[in-house]
Design an enzyme around this catalytic site. Structure first.
Site, PDB file in Angstrom:
ATOM      1  N   ASN A 185      18.764 -29.054  55.131  1.00  0.00           N
ATOM      2  CA  ASN A 185      18.098 -28.555  56.338  1.00  0.00           C
ATOM      3  C   ASN A 185      18.070 -29.608  57.427  1.00  0.00           C
ATOM      4  O   ASN A 185      18.110 -30.811  57.150  1.00  0.00           O
ATOM      5  CB  ASN A 185      16.673 -28.096  56.012  1.00  0.00           C
ATOM      6  N   CYS A 234      11.653 -38.190  55.901  1.00  0.00           N
ATOM      7  CA  CYS A 234      12.501 -37.223  56.608  1.00  0.00           C
ATOM      8  C   CYS A 234      13.760 -37.922  57.131  1.00  0.00           C
ATOM      9  O   CYS A 234      13.676 -38.848  57.925  1.00  0.00           O
ATOM     10  CB  CYS A 234      11.725 -36.594  57.750  1.00  0.00           C
ATOM     11  N   CYS A 275      33.933 -21.994  17.055  1.00  0.00           N
ATOM     12  CA  CYS A 275      34.963 -22.293  18.055  1.00  0.00           C
ATOM     13  C   CYS A 275      35.667 -21.019  18.501  1.00  0.00           C
ATOM     14  O   CYS A 275      36.078 -20.201  17.696  1.00  0.00           O
ATOM     15  CB  CYS A 275      35.983 -23.270  17.464  1.00  0.00           C
ATOM     16  N   CYS A 294      39.115 -22.159  23.204  1.00  0.00           N
ATOM     17  CA  CYS A 294      39.444 -22.297  24.632  1.00  0.00           C
ATOM     18  C   CYS A 294      40.245 -23.567  24.913  1.00  0.00           C
ATOM     19  O   CYS A 294      40.899 -23.668  25.945  1.00  0.00           O
ATOM     20  CB  CYS A 294      38.185 -22.264  25.493  1.00  0.00           C
ATOM     21  N   CYS A 329      37.892 -28.784  25.097  1.00  0.00           N
ATOM     22  CA  CYS A 329      37.526 -30.070  24.495  1.00  0.00           C
ATOM     23  C   CYS A 329      38.779 -30.906  24.308  1.00  0.00           C
ATOM     24  O   CYS A 329      38.816 -32.098  24.608  1.00  0.00           O
ATOM     25  CB  CYS A 329      36.802 -29.863  23.165  1.00  0.00           C
ATOM     26  N   CYS A 378      33.480 -33.704  25.020  1.00  0.00           N
ATOM     27  CA  CYS A 378      33.895 -32.432  24.415  1.00  0.00           C
ATOM     28  C   CYS A 378      32.715 -31.474  24.315  1.00  0.00           C
ATOM     29  O   CYS A 378      32.844 -30.283  24.565  1.00  0.00           O
ATOM     30  CB  CYS A 378      34.532 -32.666  23.048  1.00  0.00           C
ATOM     31  N   CYS A 421      32.527 -27.840  26.206  1.00  0.00           N
ATOM     32  CA  CYS A 421      32.534 -26.667  25.310  1.00  0.00           C
ATOM     33  C   CYS A 421      31.595 -25.591  25.846  1.00  0.00           C
ATOM     34  O   CYS A 421      30.425 -25.859  26.105  1.00  0.00           O
ATOM     35  CB  CYS A 421      32.095 -27.065  23.903  1.00  0.00           C
TER      36      CYS A 421
END
Lengths: 448, 431
Positions: free
Chosen positions: B75, B137, B345, B348, B351, B388, B392
């Site tokens: 802001n 500020c 697991c 994918c 890891c 990893c 994951c």
């Protein structure tokens, strides 16, 4: 005609289009953004391994997520120039989306890869065709059949610097995308728009109304061109193997779908009013049954001689049939067509079946289903023109060796007309692409 | 049920959740709504000398996570743009209506004794519970010699704190700016000046992003922009670190802290409290979701306290401080390695590729006959870095398992591999 003309009121184009609105509507930008964020960007991703056309799925989804829609589309088109139609017709539930690792979690819900692919291909805006052709090789290749396999092959050959002439038997290019896919899967004349996009690459000449064995012959083609690719698809339809199949009231599902796909208004179609029976267990059978429901046939019964688990239509397709309130009757094979004294079809008799020790046998039970029409969707066959040199044929399809070569010198083949794969559009695209690469390699070798 | 009430430097509050000095506490209307929603206290948006500040349009910008939720907020709004008199009158009225809630007033005037003397006496008359000195500020006000311009000079911090304590009897909280190299210096200065507490962090100098079509940062004011103050969930780690620095600095240890910085839920609050904060201040989360969020914050904190057997906030306040130490006191003999739960697991491969490309090549990718991949930790190569586990996407699939069983604690000061080993009493400092 045995069946009544079902004239849809105010039967205009818009009405027909409305009946066949998109079965799986496109994602909004916001939905695509959210859905793309669900992709885990897997390494050595299972979805890519499951994609018959080798699209780098995590990469194109990441591009969508990063706001690069053109980049996403380029990634898709670089492997599959028919990525737009594949995003609509692919049985993703047994391909990429089945392999998605997100199925395995507690949420059991794959990333909607098909819809994301459609989002990219629908929304990418290219000033020019996204790919540039290699310098001209001076070679010209004939592609027979302008279906997915032929178009994919032609596009890749053009990219590699060759000139291509496509010969298509029908009056329009597109093959099954134009004539065979359910109307609600490819809406808004998508097939023709996609063809325009593919041809934009340049170097491809399309000749329609040129059927192999009639207007063109392999001998000429092999003489005139540096190579020939056959992507002629399947033209024949398997019979039920019962009597009176040639009588009025018994139709081929593929013919009806083709007519529907080409109809401009609903009154050009002859639709059973009260009841119809579709025989078969594949996606064509499902498409047929669902389209009849949408056209207003009150009762549509889909009958298959084995159980739902044996159906070649995927679970997802079966669900579409259920959603359309199609009655699915299994373990029943057609026994006899029933006619009244005026030879008008009144129904069809089925013999109940069961398996004993893995063998399908009849039980002692029979039943009749009254109907105005029977649609056959029990499989398509290759009707290879007798005039053409035959290729060693292990069965009903063109046999290809490694690199999609047929037994005839300079002639390659791919898509449904060959015995490779399961006759999916995406497989045809891949085979066309790989055949193009094989042809290019071969021509290069010869050039040296 | 846990007792959430607190007594922070003599200011009582039914719960530790206060709204920070910011737009949500700009005027009576907002503050009344906040109290109705259940907030324990507010720090009224910073008052200054008349004439009141004038703001620009627009004022905010944000960054988003991959799901489109705000993770960082920026802001360029100044202190209150309403007159001092109106604010003081409203503060007095609100405090009368809500005697059980904490009402602290944030202040920022030029760095002159008279200016501070005048305003603190004015505020004291309203019956407010305390003062918060806005030395933090980072946008606009420092250009006028106030806000962070004061907070960045420890001598000024000390001086102003001293004036405020001299001219009023209210508790004085000094709000610190994070736009400084070492947060301990202004904190120490505040303590020397007699401040009762510090609150931190104020917002961080920030540009959230650039509009690449128009080549201008956000938020855009007629084609131009300026850096703003960054807050929201993204700044929480910085705020926690600074909080811990003050909590464990021998010079400021025990100085009450009001924790601020990306607090969005009960867990965030519990974390600040565990690092010593006596109360917490919230702003961004309320701006994104409304005041109602305090309800889930209160029940969440109470339920968690019940589950842990903590009856009051004091029961767990500061418990994480002794466990936050210098690197050199970490146990060199401690050893964990990653372990992948094959059943969990999903394949994918994140890891593997993270470790292979960027870390220690400690994961083996084993292609299986069915086309899937299996991933196995190579323990000899694994340094237990957690990468990893972080990458994951599956809960508890990769866990870190201890492998140093039986070895004694040995920190770097005691480690024979340390060429500059500190062999004297330092080595026993932490153990």
């Amino acid at each position: 005609m045995n069946i009544q003309n079902k004239v849809v009121e105010a039967s205009q184009v818009s009405v027909l289009d409305e009946m066949f609105s998109d079965i799986k509507p496109a994602l909004t930008e916001r939905q695509a953004s959210y859905e793309s964020s669900r992709c885990y960007y897997c390494y050595d991703a299972p979805c890519v391994k499951a994609c018959p056309s080798d699209i780098n799925i995590p990469s194109f989804i990441a591009s969508i997520h990063n706001g690069d829609i053109e980049g996403a589309a380029e990634t898709i088109y670089s492997e599959n120039i028919l990525g737009g139609s594949c995003s609509r017709v692919c049985p993703t539930e047994i391909l990429c989306e089945q392999a998605c690792v997100r199925n395995k979690e507690a949420e059991c819900s794959p990333v909607l890869i098909g819809l994301l692919q459609r989002h990219a291909t629908d929304n990418a805006q290219f000033a020019d065709h996204p790919f540039e052709r290699a310098p001209s090789t001076g070679k010209t290749i004939a592609v027979v059949g302008a279906g997915p396999a032929g178009l994919s092959c032609a596009h890749r050959l053009a990219l590699l610097g060759h000139n291509v002439e496509i010969f298509e038997a029908q009056s329009k290019a597109g093959g099954l995308n134009e004539y065979g896919i359910a109307k609600y899967k490819l809406t808004d004349n998508f097939a023709q728009k996609e063809i325009d996009f593919i041809l934009e690459v340049g170097g491809i000449t399309l000749h329609t109304n040129k059927a192999l064995g009639k207007d063109i012959h392999l001998e000429e083609l092999t003489e005139k061109f540096d190579a020939v690719f056959l992507g002629i698809g399947l033209q024949g339809v398997r019979d039920l193997g019962i009597e009176n199949e040639d009588k009025p009231g018994i139709y081929n599902a593929v013919d009806f779908i083709s007519e529907l796909r080409q109809a401009e208004t609903a009154d050009q179609l002859v639709v059973p009013e009260k009841s119809a029976v579709v025989i078969g267990a594949g996606n064509t059978a499902i498409d047929m049954a669902c389209q009849l429901k949408r056209l207003g046939t009150e009762e549509v019964t889909l009958v298959y001689r084995r159980g739902t688990e044996d159906m070649s239509a995927t679970k997802h397709e079966q669900q579409i049939a259920k959603d359309h309130e199609v009655r699915i009757k299994t373990w029943s094979r057609p026994e006899a067509l029933l006619f009244d004294e005026d030879d008008k079809l009144t129904g069809i008799r089925f013999q109940k079946t069961e398996t004993v020790d893995g063998k399908l046998i009849d039980t002692d039970e029979q039943f009749d289903v009254p109907c105005e029409a029977v649609f056959k969707a029990v499989g398509q066959t290759l009707t290879y023109p007798a005039s053409e040199p035959t290729t060693p044929d292990s069965g009903s399809k063109i046999t290809t060796a490694e690199n999609f070569k047929t037994s005839i010198e300079k002639v390659y083949a791919g898509g449904d007309c060959t015995g490779v794969g399961e006759d999916l559009t995406v497989e045809a695209v891949q085979q066309g692409k790989l055949a193009a690469i094989a042809i290019d390699e071969q021509l290069k070798t010869e050039g040296n | 049920m846990a007792d959430l009430s607190i007594d922070f430097v003599g200011i009582k509050s039914p719960n530790p959740f206060w709204l920070a000095s910011a737009p949500p506490t700009d005027k009576a209307y907002n503050v009344e709504r906040a109290f109705e929603a259940g907030w324990g206290g507010v720090v009224w948006k910073t008052l200054g000398e008349d004439p009141a500040a004038v703001n620009v349009s627009s004022r905010y910008s944000a960054i988003y996570d991959s799901y489109g939720e705000v993770s960082g907020f920026n802001n360029i709004e100044l202190i209150t743009d309403r007159s001092l008199e109106v604010n003081l009158r409203e503060i007095e009225a609100v405090k009368k209506s809500w005697p059980d809630r904490a009402l602290v007033v944030s202040l920022m005037v030029p760095c002159e004794e008279q200016a501070w003397k005048t305003i603190v006496k004015e505020v004291e008359k309203t019956g407010a519970d305390g003062l918060e000195l806005n030395f933090g500020c980072p946008h606009g006000m420092p250009e006028r010699g106030m806000g962070a311009a004061v907070g960045q000079v420890p001598e000024y911090v000390e001086q102003v704190a001293r004036w405020c304590k001299m001219y009023c009897k209210m508790p004085v909280i000094v709000k610190l700016t994070p736009n400084i190299t070492d947060i301990r210096f202004p904190a120490r200065a505040a303590k020397r000046g007699g401040a009762d507490a510090v609150s931190l962090i104020n917002t961080i100098n920030s540009i959230t992003g650039i509009d690449l079509d128009n080549m201008v940062a956000r938020p855009i004011v007629d084609g131009k922009s300026t850096h703003g103050g960054y807050c929201g969930p993204a700044v929480k780690p910085i705020a926690l670190s600074m909080t811990s620095e003050i909590a464990r600095d021998p010079e400021t240890m025990g100085l009450p802290i009001s924790g601020i910085g990306g607090i969005s839920n009960w867990r965030d609050a519990a974390e600040f409290i565990s690092l010593g904060a006596g109360c917490v201040q919230v702003c961004t989360a309320a701006m994104i979701y409304g005041f109602r969020i305090v309800e889930e914050m209160k029940t969440g904190l109470a339920n968690w306290m019940d589950s842990k057997g903590f009856e009051t906030i004091e029961d767990f306040r500061g418990l994480a401080v002794p466990n936050t130490t210098d690197w050199k006191y970490l146990n060199m003999n401690y050893k964990v390695v990653a372990s992948i739960d094959e059943d969990k697991c999903i394949g994918c491969g994140r890891c593997y590729i993270g470790c292979e490309d960027t870390s220690h090549q400690a994961i083996d990718l084993k292609p299986q006959a069915d086309g899937t991949n299996k991933f196995e930790i190579i323990e000899e190569e694994c340094v237990g870095c957690n990468l990893c586990q972080i990458t994951c996407p599956v809960d508890d699939c990769i866990t870190m398992e201890r492998r140093d069983v039986g070895q004694p604690y040995m920190n770097w000061t005691q480690d024979p591999r340390n060429p500059h080993r500190e062999v004297t009493e330092e080595s026993t400092h932490e153990a």
